[in-house]
Scaffold this motif. Sequence first.
Motif, PDB file in Angstrom:
ATOM      1  N   ALA A  44     -10.325  -2.876   9.346  1.00  0.00           N
ATOM      2  CA  ALA A  44      -9.201  -2.094   8.821  1.00  0.00           C
ATOM      3  C   ALA A  44      -7.872  -2.794   9.110  1.00  0.00           C
ATOM      4  N   ALA A  45      -7.732  -3.345  10.314  1.00  0.00           N
ATOM      5  CA  ALA A  45      -6.500  -4.058  10.664  1.00  0.00           C
ATOM      6  C   ALA A  45      -6.308  -5.276   9.762  1.00  0.00           C
ATOM      7  N   GLY A  46      -7.389  -5.985   9.502  1.00  0.00           N
ATOM      8  CA  GLY A  46      -7.312  -7.153   8.613  1.00  0.00           C
ATOM      9  C   GLY A  46      -6.909  -6.771   7.206  1.00  0.00           C
ATOM     10  N   GLU A  47      -7.488  -5.683   6.689  1.00  0.00           N
ATOM     11  CA  GLU A  47      -7.121  -5.209   5.348  1.00  0.00           C
ATOM     12  C   GLU A  47      -5.646  -4.824   5.279  1.00  0.00           C
ATOM     13  N   LEU A  48      -5.158  -4.144   6.308  1.00  0.00           N
ATOM     14  CA  LEU A  48      -3.754  -3.751   6.346  1.00  0.00           C
ATOM     15  C   LEU A  48      -2.848  -4.978   6.398  1.00  0.00           C
ATOM     16  N   GLU A  49      -3.212  -5.965   7.198  1.00  0.00           N
ATOM     17  CA  GLU A  49      -2.403  -7.182   7.292  1.00  0.00           C
ATOM     18  C   GLU A  49      -2.376  -7.953   5.982  1.00  0.00           C
ATOM     19  N   VAL A  50      -3.498  -7.999   5.272  1.00  0.00           N
ATOM     20  CA  VAL A  50      -3.535  -8.663   3.958  1.00  0.00           C
ATOM     21  C   VAL A  50      -2.594  -7.952   2.990  1.00  0.00           C
ATOM     22  N   ALA A  51      -2.628  -6.620   2.996  1.00  0.00           N
ATOM     23  CA  ALA A  51      -1.750  -5.850   2.110  1.00  0.00           C
ATOM     24  C   ALA A  51      -0.283  -6.075   2.467  1.00  0.00           C
ATOM     25  N   LEU A  52       0.023  -6.142   3.748  1.00  0.00           N
ATOM     26  CA  LEU A  52       1.401  -6.383   4.169  1.00  0.00           C
ATOM     27  C   LEU A  52       1.868  -7.771   3.757  1.00  0.00           C
ATOM     28  N   GLU A  53       1.020  -8.770   3.914  1.00  0.00           N
ATOM     29  CA  GLU A  53       1.369 -10.136   3.514  1.00  0.00           C
ATOM     30  C   GLU A  53       1.614 -10.222   2.011  1.00  0.00           C
ATOM     31  N   ALA A  54       0.802  -9.518   1.230  1.00  0.00           N
ATOM     32  CA  ALA A  54       0.985  -9.529  -0.225  1.00  0.00           C
ATOM     33  C   ALA A  54       2.350  -8.963  -0.593  1.00  0.00           C
ATOM     34  N   GLY A  55       2.793  -7.974   0.137  1.00  0.00           N
ATOM     35  CA  GLY A  55       4.096  -7.368  -0.127  1.00  0.00           C
ATOM     36  C   GLY A  55       5.257  -8.278   0.212  1.00  0.00           C
ATOM     37  N   LEU A  56       5.036  -9.287   1.061  1.00  0.00           N
ATOM     38  CA  LEU A  56       6.111 -10.197   1.437  1.00  0.00           C
ATOM     39  C   LEU A  56       6.515 -11.128   0.305  1.00  0.00           C
ATOM     40  N   ASP A  57       5.680 -11.277  -0.724  1.00  0.00           N
ATOM     41  CA  ASP A  57       6.044 -12.112  -1.866  1.00  0.00           C
ATOM     42  C   ASP A  57       7.023 -11.398  -2.799  1.00  0.00           C
ATOM     43  N   ASP A  58       7.238 -10.125  -2.575  1.00  0.00           N
ATOM     44  CA  ASP A  58       8.172  -9.365  -3.393  1.00  0.00           C
ATOM     45  C   ASP A  58       9.592  -9.879  -3.185  1.00  0.00           C
ATOM     46  N   THR A  59      10.381  -9.847  -4.258  1.00  0.00           N
ATOM     47  CA  THR A  59      11.796 -10.184  -4.130  1.00  0.00           C
ATOM     48  C   THR A  59      12.576  -8.885  -4.062  1.00  0.00           C
ATOM     49  N   VAL A  60      13.621  -8.894  -3.229  1.00  0.00           N
ATOM     50  CA  VAL A  60      14.398  -7.678  -3.003  1.00  0.00           C
ATOM     51  C   VAL A  60      15.889  -8.005  -3.019  1.00  0.00           C
ATOM     52  N   THR A  61      16.673  -6.957  -3.164  1.00  0.00           N
ATOM     53  CA  THR A  61      18.127  -7.110  -3.093  1.00  0.00           C
ATOM     54  C   THR A  61      18.531  -7.341  -1.647  1.00  0.00           C
ATOM     55  N   LEU A  62      19.767  -7.752  -1.441  1.00  0.00           N
ATOM     56  CA  LEU A  62      20.249  -7.969  -0.082  1.00  0.00           C
ATOM     57  C   LEU A  62      20.266  -6.669   0.716  1.00  0.00           C
ATOM     58  N   GLY A  63      20.556  -5.561   0.052  1.00  0.00           N
ATOM     59  CA  GLY A  63      20.565  -4.269   0.742  1.00  0.00           C
ATOM     60  C   GLY A  63      19.199  -3.895   1.280  1.00  0.00           C
TER      61      GLY A  63
END
Length: 139
Positions: A44-63
């Motif tokens: 479960a921890a590994g699955e959560l970490e994979v999902a979190l890493e995938a979200g890091l490729d997102d681009t976001v505003t400075l805010g």
Amino acid sequence: MAEQRVVPETPHGILARLAERWRAEAERLRQLAAVGQAAALEYAAGELEVALEAGLDDTVTLGVAAHETGYSTDHLSRLIRQGKLKNVGQKHAPRIRLADVPRKRARHAPLALSSPDGSLPDEITRTAIGSKLTTARRR
């Protein structure tokens, strides 16, 4: 004396700490010979970490990046101007990848299932409500 700025906990940070907690709990379970339960928590921890890493490729505003990292938008803008962060948006509408953004060390208390005095949160709530009811009855 300078006042310390408390950085609010972000959802990403909370979930990352949860994965860490699951791994620590899995180690404790393994020591108790609960190998199957430990393996389930590690999975479960590994699955959560994979999902979190995938979200890091997102681009976001400075805010959004400022909220996620604890740095101000001014500081993040300065890092873009200095070439330390890549602007993947437009000149006057910068966006940055979450994976590229530095993060401040979180200043938070460890997650706990009980309060410092050993009582559980629902016991604390019952005690607080009970004391309010007793006070209200006296009036």
